[in-house]
Design a protein around this motif. Sequence first.
Motif, PDB file in Angstrom:
ATOM      1  N   VAL A 108      -9.458  -0.641  -0.084  1.00 51.67           N
ATOM      2  CA  VAL A 108      -9.924   1.083   0.379  1.00 51.67           C
ATOM      3  C   VAL A 108     -11.233   1.093   0.235  1.00 51.67           C
ATOM      4  O   VAL A 108     -11.762   1.677   1.068  1.00 51.67           O
ATOM      5  N   GLU A 109     -11.739   0.536  -0.831  1.00 46.98           N
ATOM      6  CA  GLU A 109     -13.318   0.766  -1.025  1.00 46.98           C
ATOM      7  C   GLU A 109     -14.136   0.133   0.085  1.00 46.98           C
ATOM      8  O   GLU A 109     -14.902   0.570   0.605  1.00 46.98           O
ATOM      9  N   ALA A 110     -13.584  -1.098   0.434  1.00 43.96           N
ATOM     10  CA  ALA A 110     -14.286  -1.904   1.622  1.00 43.96           C
ATOM     11  C   ALA A 110     -14.023  -1.150   2.985  1.00 43.96           C
ATOM     12  O   ALA A 110     -15.158  -1.024   3.734  1.00 43.96           O
ATOM     13  N   TRP A 111     -12.901  -0.693   3.234  1.00 40.15           N
ATOM     14  CA  TRP A 111     -12.883   0.168   4.433  1.00 40.15           C
ATOM     15  C   TRP A 111     -13.625   1.544   4.401  1.00 40.15           C
ATOM     16  O   TRP A 111     -14.296   1.932   5.535  1.00 40.15           O
ATOM     17  N   GLN A 112     -13.700   2.007   3.289  1.00 44.02           N
ATOM     18  CA  GLN A 112     -14.519   3.448   3.182  1.00 44.02           C
ATOM     19  C   GLN A 112     -16.010   3.200   3.234  1.00 44.02           C
ATOM     20  O   GLN A 112     -16.514   4.039   3.922  1.00 44.02           O
ATOM     21  N   VAL A 113     -16.516   2.043   3.208  1.00 44.43           N
ATOM     22  CA  VAL A 113     -17.933   1.790   3.405  1.00 44.43           C
ATOM     23  C   VAL A 113     -18.202   1.952   4.900  1.00 44.43           C
ATOM     24  O   VAL A 113     -19.232   2.567   5.254  1.00 44.43           O
ATOM     25  N   SER A 114     -17.461   1.586   5.796  1.00 49.43           N
ATOM     26  CA  SER A 114     -17.705   1.764   7.152  1.00 49.43           C
ATOM     27  C   SER A 114     -16.947   3.054   7.846  1.00 49.43           C
ATOM     28  O   SER A 114     -17.053   3.148   9.180  1.00 49.43           O
ATOM     29  N   HIS A 115     -16.283   3.924   7.088  1.00 55.96           N
ATOM     30  CA  HIS A 115     -15.915   5.175   7.546  1.00 55.96           C
ATOM     31  C   HIS A 115     -16.395   6.241   6.622  1.00 55.96           C
ATOM     32  O   HIS A 115     -15.397   6.839   5.914  1.00 55.96           O
ATOM     33  N   PRO A 116     -17.730   6.632   6.471  1.00 55.09           N
ATOM     34  CA  PRO A 116     -18.013   7.756   5.449  1.00 55.09           C
ATOM     35  C   PRO A 116     -17.485   8.918   6.040  1.00 55.09           C
ATOM     36  O   PRO A 116     -17.610   9.825   4.992  1.00 55.09           O
ATOM     37  N   GLY A 117     -16.917   9.375   6.980  1.00 53.00           N
ATOM     38  CA  GLY A 117     -16.641  10.550   7.396  1.00 53.00           C
ATOM     39  C   GLY A 117     -15.226  10.720   6.895  1.00 53.00           C
ATOM     40  O   GLY A 117     -14.642  11.951   7.269  1.00 53.00           O
ATOM     41  N   VAL A 118     -14.510   9.698   6.581  1.00 47.97           N
ATOM     42  CA  VAL A 118     -13.132   9.847   5.800  1.00 47.97           C
ATOM     43  C   VAL A 118     -13.258  10.271   4.446  1.00 47.97           C
ATOM     44  O   VAL A 118     -13.644   9.154   3.894  1.00 47.97           O
ATOM     45  N   GLU A 119     -12.601  11.091   3.956  1.00 46.19           N
ATOM     46  CA  GLU A 119     -12.452  11.214   2.316  1.00 46.19           C
ATOM     47  C   GLU A 119     -11.189  10.544   2.161  1.00 46.19           C
ATOM     48  O   GLU A 119     -10.147  10.858   2.356  1.00 46.19           O
ATOM     49  N   ILE A 120     -11.459   9.751   0.725  1.00 44.81           N
ATOM     50  CA  ILE A 120     -10.295   9.270   0.563  1.00 44.81           C
ATOM     51  C   ILE A 120      -9.895   9.385  -0.981  1.00 44.81           C
ATOM     52  O   ILE A 120     -10.969   9.260  -1.791  1.00 44.81           O
ATOM     53  N   ARG A 121      -8.686   9.444  -1.375  1.00 42.76           N
ATOM     54  CA  ARG A 121      -8.328   9.568  -2.933  1.00 42.76           C
ATOM     55  C   ARG A 121      -7.421   8.451  -3.056  1.00 42.76           C
ATOM     56  O   ARG A 121      -6.588   8.417  -2.128  1.00 42.76           O
ATOM     57  N   ILE A 122      -7.407   7.691  -4.353  1.00 39.25           N
ATOM     58  CA  ILE A 122      -6.261   6.764  -4.513  1.00 39.25           C
ATOM     59  C   ILE A 122      -5.681   7.490  -5.701  1.00 39.25           C
ATOM     60  O   ILE A 122      -5.989   7.886  -6.677  1.00 39.25           O
ATOM     61  N   ALA A 123      -4.264   7.536  -5.419  1.00 44.45           N
ATOM     62  CA  ALA A 123      -3.208   8.038  -6.392  1.00 44.45           C
ATOM     63  C   ALA A 123      -3.052   7.132  -7.524  1.00 44.45           C
ATOM     64  O   ALA A 123      -3.094   5.798  -7.268  1.00 44.45           O
ATOM     65  N   SER A 124      -2.665   7.628  -8.785  1.00 41.45           N
ATOM     66  CA  SER A 124      -2.329   6.716  -9.830  1.00 41.45           C
ATOM     67  C   SER A 124      -1.064   6.144  -9.462  1.00 41.45           C
ATOM     68  O   SER A 124      -0.020   6.352  -8.701  1.00 41.45           O
ATOM     69  N   VAL A 125      -0.884   4.885 -10.286  1.00 40.35           N
ATOM     70  CA  VAL A 125       0.596   4.288 -10.079  1.00 40.35           C
ATOM     71  C   VAL A 125       1.577   4.842 -10.706  1.00 40.35           C
ATOM     72  O   VAL A 125       1.301   5.849 -11.412  1.00 40.35           O
ATOM     73  N   ILE A 126       2.595   4.785 -10.522  1.00 35.45           N
ATOM     74  CA  ILE A 126       3.852   5.517 -11.100  1.00 35.45           C
ATOM     75  C   ILE A 126       3.895   5.536 -12.459  1.00 35.45           C
ATOM     76  O   ILE A 126       3.974   6.704 -12.820  1.00 35.45           O
ATOM     77  N   GLY A 127       3.748   4.402 -13.264  1.00 37.97           N
ATOM     78  CA  GLY A 127       3.480   4.096 -14.505  1.00 37.97           C
ATOM     79  C   GLY A 127       5.002   4.816 -15.424  1.00 37.97           C
ATOM     80  O   GLY A 127       6.110   4.888 -14.794  1.00 37.97           O
ATOM     81  N   ASP A 128       4.754   4.827 -16.665  1.00 34.79           N
ATOM     82  CA  ASP A 128       5.837   5.441 -17.514  1.00 34.79           C
ATOM     83  C   ASP A 128       6.090   6.936 -17.232  1.00 34.79           C
ATOM     84  O   ASP A 128       4.985   7.674 -17.687  1.00 34.79           O
ATOM     85  N   CYS A 129       7.075   7.191 -16.885  1.00 29.24           N
ATOM     86  CA  CYS A 129       7.186   8.518 -16.492  1.00 29.24           C
ATOM     87  C   CYS A 129       8.642   8.874 -16.453  1.00 29.24           C
ATOM     88  O   CYS A 129       9.762   8.070 -16.708  1.00 29.24           O
TER      89      CYS A 129
END
Length: 134
Positions: A108-129
């Motif tokens: 995601v971070e590598a892709w984001q470098v060449s696409h600065p006009g797109v905002e990206i958030r990375i969700a947390s893993v499912i985890g203990d829930c």
Amino acid sequence: MRKALSHRLVEALAVGDGREEWRPRDTSVVLVGRGALVPDANAAHYTLTRMFWEENDLSRVEPAFIQVTRPSVPEALSALAAQGADQIVVQGNFLFPGLLHVWMTEQVEAWQVSHPGVEIRIASVIGDCDEVAD
């Protein structure tokens, strides 16, 4: 598992850390699975992607895989960007933070470098829930 994924999505959309809240209807998601040599397992991820899309009233949801098969995370991100998506949550269908989540984040971070006009958030893993415990 879908409820657990939905809770992680809500967290990623929420206000915090200097971020404004995103509305689901204005947000696209890349839902990332591990990827397998077994076609039925990959097909199940596509089914999950479609159900996740409909249950969360998102603009669009694209499936992706971190290993073995395609589409890859960068391919899914590019497909959404080509459709005009400018806010994307990347969400792994992973139970715990391990190498799959690390590799996904790096892609995601590598892709984001060449696409600065797109905002990206990375969700947390499912985890203990509670959803997993149930």
